[in-house]
Structures are given as structure tokens and as C-alpha cells.
Enzyme design. Structure first.
Site, PDB file in Angstrom:
ATOM      1  CD  GLU A   1      -2.819   0.914   2.561  1.00 26.26           C
ATOM      2  OE1 GLU A   1      -3.792   1.673   2.665  1.00 26.26           O
ATOM      3  OE2 GLU A   1      -2.555   0.017   3.398  1.00 26.26           O
TER       4      GLU A   1
ATOM      5  CE  LYS B   1      -7.404   1.001   3.060  1.00 27.72           C
ATOM      6  NZ  LYS B   1      -6.222   1.146   3.958  1.00 27.72           N
TER       7      LYS B   1
ATOM      8  CB  CYS C   1      -4.553  -2.419   4.031  1.00 25.27           C
ATOM      9  SG  CYS C   1      -3.770  -2.662   5.647  1.00 25.27           S
TER      10      CYS C   1
ATOM     11  CB  SER D   1      19.791   0.180  35.706  1.00 24.56           C
ATOM     12  OG  SER D   1      18.922  -0.897  35.345  1.00 24.56           O
TER      13      SER D   1
END
Length: 724
Positions: free
Chosen positions: A46, A115, A176, A361
Site C-alpha cells: 500500500e 481505497k 489492507c 542499570s
């Protein structure tokens, strides 16, 4: 007579937003590889010409101008002829912006298909940028710009919802999000006789999302029959998202070809040979035929004499349909290692910086971040061994300590050149164990390590308050108030942030790196800490403030699983010590009777934080509804069943936990507006501005109506319990 064996191609491309010529080169390369494999139809991701994550750049006219300019170059490139192409780009039509597919052949446009159903939840904002095409199975004319009209030989082409008809079959495109809708376009297409459906996607990674996506794609043709080509982006194209590729070809519900989910390949083409007769046989049931015969959803067919299946190729007995395969799905631990590693490599090579820096850490969160960077180095070295020329060029450009053009030979050697770890301790607060764990991890992965103390800077900054206010703040264990305690903790945390950036900017120069450069600082706050912004874990502008956070949407439990997996699979035996250590910020002095604990400071466990985060975001529950749910889920009186490891609390204890979470969230929500951008890995991520949009100034929850309703419900429940 026409053939029935068709070779088709889909692909995953590592595009980059607004990298016009680079994106076009990758598109052309995918077409070249598809043709080399004998494919007659190629579909791409896309918005592949512009890149998917251009966001508000889609409001700019330049994006539409340049997209059409790249399309023109594609059409004129004769190496792209001889194959049907389905290409994605944004198009401006009658002053409206559309997310489009352009179907073209031999330098001519056959159809522009906009789309119809736009993605507009979670990380997606398509309705902000585009207009949906709201006229199913209708078309109109698109007026071509002069340069394109000269290439086309016509001034107009069809624009809208139609399908392409070849001598032997028909194919249509959906994009999509349309696949995920209740009435997806492929349903009506299949009922109207369309046998091949392409889906160009911009689908991002979330942990274990592939299984859901795979089931939906397989289901698309399991009911209706057909051949489904799924294309996707792969990599970081400029945002918080990693697009996880996995281009696929499915026939009648069976996967026959699947690409990689995580890869450093900029172009990956997946092909399969499919048999059109299998689709026709699969669609033989009478019930399906009756629905097709009575369907009024009829598509305009655009005719082309181009054959997808050549009769002479059917006579080649060495060709056969690609057989079904078992889909590959990675474990959570593998996904963290691979997604994090691939994303960080894309981010590093495209940012133009010299490497990464992580403040270690000695705890499991910064350990996880460092291990993900080491995973990146392993992936890069594998790509070098496989001859990936783009990766080789990038490594030669970034890893330059050993001389120009000299490639590292091991992940540790690469790690030493592009990754710095720094332990910033305090003589009273920092334990020997955390300092040693940091050093052991650095030795194991090969990072360039710095061990220092910040006491002098801390004392100098603290004296400003003493000299100015004539007041000396003290820690809680020294008799100070809660406010004094927090002030001193936050002071240390912010000094560490400044120190990390100071060293990140100067280390490449100090180490004699040719050209100097700077390091990107990585954050290590997990999703639970971010969700509640609990005081010791997230101090505004402390070490959680960084350039990018690879673990910001991963919960503590998944990080522990990843570390346990990496201990074995990466042969890092030192990781075991991180797994058994008690989580602590080490911001308060250690005494004989007191060692700071994260979960004690929070008043809740990391497991509970994960549950709260999921219910808040995924289940969309506020305080009252959350209590109504958890009073049952966490009931101490519930039946014990295997695998149930949820907390066991009385209703009053559950109410107190829910209130504490929402109170803490409300008073610390402002911190999330400055959270470091995090790689998106979970659908309950609290990442502000892009994914979790909420205010940052709340009324006091202790006085809220929702808390009063919790009290009323609790009283009703306690009355019921007392009557038993």
C-alpha cells in the site's frame, strides 16, 4: 484454448517515506525479480511509491505531484513491461485525496482503484488524510496530467471500483483494511467470478498479530474460493511502527507461499504457480452457486488481451501448482528479538548516526534493551554472511573503527563498534551486584562499556538547594519527607539523562572514530511503567527520555520470557542473574534493613499493571467497569483451575488496587506527553500522540463519581457475602 497454470508474485518492500527515487528503485527491482521468476502478475504494498507513514505530508500537494512523476518513470521503464502491475500511490482526483492502486500493463494505465474502507483506529489515521471511495462498483474518468497523458496516449483513464478481465480469468484489488471489514470487497468479487484477488497492505507489527492476520487472509478464500495475493511493507519507514512483511499467496484457504516476517532485505519477492481449475472446482457447491447467481453486485470488467497463463507453458510438464505449506509463526520471544533487531538497524542506518548508547542499570529492562541491540548485531552479521550488499554497504559506512571498508567478523565485534553501554552509579545507592551484572552483560555482548559514578554531580546540584533555601533535603530512610525523598530520587534520574546524552555526543570523537558522529540514546521503560508512570520508574526527563525506546510497549512478563530465551539461544549465561534479581530503581540509599523495590513502590505487581493496561485499552473499561470485571477475575473465593495464575483478592482489596491504578495514572498522565517514541509492539501501548489519545489534566479520582460507584458496588457485594 487458454492455459490454466498462472505464476503470480507478491512482495515485501522496505520503503522509506518521501524517498521517491529510492522507493521507485525498490519497486522496479521487485518487478524485475517477479519477471525473472516467470510471474505474469505482480502486486506491491500500500502506498509503496510515497511510503505508507507519510502522515500529514499527505496534505501536501508535492506528495501527489511526485507520486505521479514516479509513476510516469515506472511506466516509461521498459524493464517493467510484459507483466500486469498493481502499484500503490496517493492520487488527487477532483480536489479529493485518495489512497489508490494503479493497475497498469506495458506502460499504460488500465484502472485507478481508490481505497473504499479506510483504516482509522489504533495507529491508523487514514480518514485524516484521505477520502474513501463510497460508490461500490462504480467508475468515472480521471483526467491525466499532461506528462502522463503523453505516455498514456489518452487524456483520461477509468477511476473507481472495477476489475480486470484477461482471456482466461479476472482479478480485482482490495487494500489492507478492506480485508478486515465485515463485508469485504473480495466477497462480492468472488461471487461475481473474480478468481484472483490482490491485497496491498500497510500492516504493522504487534506481538502475535500475524496469527490473526493469517487467519483472516486464509478465511478470505476458504469460504469463497480463489487465489489471494497479500503484499506488505517490511521495516521502519520513518515512524514508531515496524511493518512485518510476510507477503503470502493463498489458494482456496491454503498458504502456498510465504515470505519472511522479519528481514534486512530491502526487496523480497514471493511467487507461486497456481491452477485456475482448482478455484473453479472449489466453487462448485450448489449453495455457493445460488448465491453467485442471485448476487446483484456486478463489477465493470476492463478487458485486456494480456494472458496470465500461456497455452504453451501449460504443455511444460516440469511446471506444477505450488503445494500447500505450513505457515510459519514466530514465538513471542523470537518476535521481540527479530522485530526489535530489524527495527533498530533500519533506524540506525537511516538516521546517519554512529551507533547506540544504553544506560545499563543492572536491571532486566535495560538488559532487555541491550540484548535487543545484540540481536540486531547478530541479524546484521547473518545478512553479511548471506551477501546482502545493502547491509554490507551500511556496515562499512557505520562501523569504521577498524579502518575503511573492513567488515567485523562477529556480532560482538560489530557490537563494540556501534554500541556503548554506560553504568551510572551512586556510591550509597548502587549495589555491587547491579554494577557487576552490567559489566558481565557488556563483556558477553561485546559493547564498549563505561562504568562511572555521578556522586560529585549529584552533590553539587543538591548544594544549590542547601545554599539557596538553607534547607537540606533527606531521603526517607534518613528521616526525610516523601517530597524530599522524591526530589532526591528525581535529581539522580535527571543527572543520568544529561550524562547519557553528554557521553552519547562525545564518545565517537573521544574513541577516535573517523568522522566523529554521535550516538542515539535508547530508553528502557517497559509498557507497565509507562502505563502508570509510577514515580520511581518514570521521572519526567530522566533516563526514560531517549531518542527511541525499543521496549516501551512490551510488558515485564514478555521481557522476562525474552531474556530467558536469549540466555539459551544467544548463549548469554549472564542473563540468568538478571532474571532472578529483584527489580529496583536504586535511587534510595541501601541500608541493612531497606532495599528499594519497584513493585513495593508501585503498590502493585507488574502482572497487575499488564492486566490494568489491557482492560483500559483493549477492553475499553473505566474505573467502575474495571472493578466490576476484576472483582470476579481476582476473587479469592473463585474456583481454582489449572493455569489460573491471576491474583486472589477480597473485593475490598480489588477495589483498592483499581483505585490506586487510576489515581496514579491520573496524577502522572502528564508524563506520557513526553514519553520517548516507542517501537509499537502491543495493542495496549500508552504511547501518547499517536496511539493512546487522552487528556493530561484530570479531576481528582478520589472524589470522582466513578470511585463512589465502586464503593456502592463494593458495599452491595460485601452485604451479599455477609449473608451467606
Amino acid at each position: 484454448m487458454v492455459g490454466h497454470l498462472v505464476t503470480v508474485a507478491t512482495c515485501s518492500l522496505n520503503q522509506w517515506i518521501l524517498d521517491w527515487e529510492g522507493n521507485l528503485e525498490r519497486i522496479i527491482e521487485s518487478i524485475r525479480l517477479a519477471k525473472k521468476a516467470g510471474a505474469r502478475l505482480r502486486v506491491g504494498p500500500e502506498l509503496e511509491i510515497s511510503g505508507y507513514s507519510a502522515l500529514d505530508h499527505f496534505h501536501e500537494l508535492d506528495v501527489y505531484t511526485h507520486s505521479l512523476e514516479m509513476l510516469r518513470r515506472l511506466l516509461l521503464d521498459e524493464s517493467t513491461h510484459g507483466i500486469l502491475l498493481d502499484v500503490g500511490l496517493p492520487i488527487l482526483h477532483r480536489n479529493l485525496r485518495y489512497n489508490c492502486r494503479v493497475i497498469c500493463l506495458d506502460g499504460k494505465i488500465l484502472l485507478i482503484r481508490p481505497k473504499m474502507w479506510l483504516a482509522n483506529d489504533g495507529n491508523y489515521r487514514e480518514m485524516r488524510h484521505f477520502t474513501p471511495w463510497m460508490r461500490p462498483r462504480e467508475t468515472e474518468l480521471f483526467h491525466l496530467p499532461k506528462d502522463l497523458a503523453e505516455v498514456q496516449g489518452e487524456t483520461h483513464v477509468l477511476f473507481g471500483d472495477a476489475v480486470i478481465s484477461t482471456p482466461e480469468t479476472a482479478f480485482g484489488a482490495e487494500t489492507c483494511e478492506e480485508l478486515f471489514t465485515p463485508r469485504a470487497p473480495h466477497i462480492d468479487m468472488a461471487l461475481d467470478g473474480v478468481e484472483i484477488i490482490t491485497n496491498s497492505s500497510g500492516s504493522h507489527f504487534s506481538l502475535q498479530k500475524l496469527d490473526t492476520r493469517l487467519q483472516l487472509i486464509m478465511e478470505a478464500t476458504r469460504k469463497s474460493g480463489g487465489i489471494y495475493l497479500y503484499a506488505n511493507h517490511q521495516g521502519c519507514d520513518g515512524e514508531r511502527l515496524y511493518f512485518d512483511g510476510c507477503a503470502m499467496i493463498i489458494v482456496n484457504g491454503d498458504v502456498v507461499a510465504q515470505g519472511s516476517q522479519f528481514s534486512l532485505n530491502d526487496v523480497e519477492v514471493v511467487t507461486a504457480t497456481v491452477d485456475l481449475e482448482e478455484v473453479r472446482s472449489y466453487r462448485a457447491p450448489i449453495s455457493r452457486g445460488l448465491q453467485a447467481a442471485t448476487s446483484t453486485a456486478k463489477y465493470q470488467r476492463i478487458q485486456t488481451p494480456f494472458e496470465l497463463s500461456l497455452e504453451e507453458e501449460d504443455a511444460d510438464v516440469t511446471r506444477r501448482p505450488s503445494p500447500p505449506i505450513q505457515p510459519r509463526i514466530h514465538s513471542v520471544e523470537e518476535e521481540i528479538a527479530l522485530c526489535g533487531g530489524c527495527y533498530l538497524w533500519d533506524y540506525l542506518r537511516r538516521s546517519g548516526t554512529a551507533g547506540y548508547l544504553v544506560p545499563l542499570s543492572g536491571g532486566i529492562d535495560s538488559c532487555a534493551t541491550a540484548t535487543i541491540v545484540y540481536s540486531m548485531c547478530r541479524i546484521v552479521m547473518q545478512a553479511i554472511e548471506q551477501g546482502n550488499q545493502q547491509v554490507i554497504e551500511d556496515v562499512k559506512r557505520i562501523a569504521v573503527y577498524n579502518g575503511e571498508g573492513v567488515l567485523p567478523k562477529t556480532p560482538q565485534e560489530l557490537c563494540n563498534q556501534i554500541f556503548t553501554t554506560i553504568y551510572m552509579g551512586m556510591k550509597k545507592q548502587s549495589s555491587r551486584e547491579t554494577r557487576q551484572r552490567a559489566k558481565d552483560l557488556s563483556d558477553a555482548i561485546g559493547s564498549y562499556h563505561i562504568n562511572l559514578d555521578i556522586d560529585d554531580v549529584y552533590e553539587a546540584q543538591k548544594k544549590l538547594v542547601v545554599s539557596t533555601m538553607n534547607f537540606e533535603p533527606k531521603f526517607k530512610v534518613e528521616g526525610g519527607t516523601n517530597q524530599e525523598n522524591l526530589t532526591l530520587q528525581c535529581l539522580q534520574a535527571r543527572i543520568r539523562m544529561v550524562t547519557a546524552y553528554e557521553f552519547g555526543q562525545i564518545i565517537p570523537t573521544a574513541r577516535g572514530r573517523p568522522g566523529g558522529g554521535s550516538l542515539l540514546v535508547l530508553g528502557s521503560a517497559n509498557v507497565g511503567e509507562s502505563t502508570s508512570s509510577w514515580i520511581p520508574g518514570i521521572t519526567k526527563y530522566d533516563c526514560s527520555s531517549a531518542d527511541i525506546n525499543p521496549i516501551g510497549s512490551i510488558d515485564k512478563a514478555d521481557l522476562k520470557r525474552f531474556i530467558a530465551w536469549a540466555e539459551k539461544n544467544f548463549d548469554l549465561k549472564c542473563l540468568h542473574e538478571f532474571l532472578v534479581a529483584v527489580p529496583t530503581a536504586e535511587l534510595e540509599p541501601i541500608t541493612q534493613d531497606y532495599v528499594q523495590s519497584d513493585e513495593a513502590d508501585m503498590g502493585m505487581t507488574y502482572q497487575e499493571l499488564t492486566i490494568f493496561g489491557r482492560l483500559r485499552k483493549l477492553n475499553k473499561l473505566g474505573p467502575y467497569a474495571m472493578f466490576q470485571r476484576l472483582v470476579h477475575d481476582w476473587s479469592a473465593d473463585r474456583e481454582v483451575i489449572p493455569g489460573d495464575d491471576a491474583p486472589r483478592y477480597t473485593p475490598a482489596e480489588t477495589a483498592a488496587k483499581v483505585k490506586l491504578f487510576h489515581h496514579t495514572y491520573a496524577i502522572n498522565r502528564h508524563k506520557m506527553t513526553t514519553l520517548t517514541p516507542a517501537l509499537h509492539c502491543n495493542d495496549y501501548s500508552p504511547d501518547d500522540n499517536r496511539f493512546d489519545l487522552r487528556p493530561f489534566l484530570y479531576p481528582p479520582f478520589w472524589k470522582s463519581w466513578s470511585f463512589k460507584r465502586i464503593d456502592m458496588e463494593l458495599a452491595r457485594i460485601e452485604k451479599k457475602r455477609a449473608s451467606k
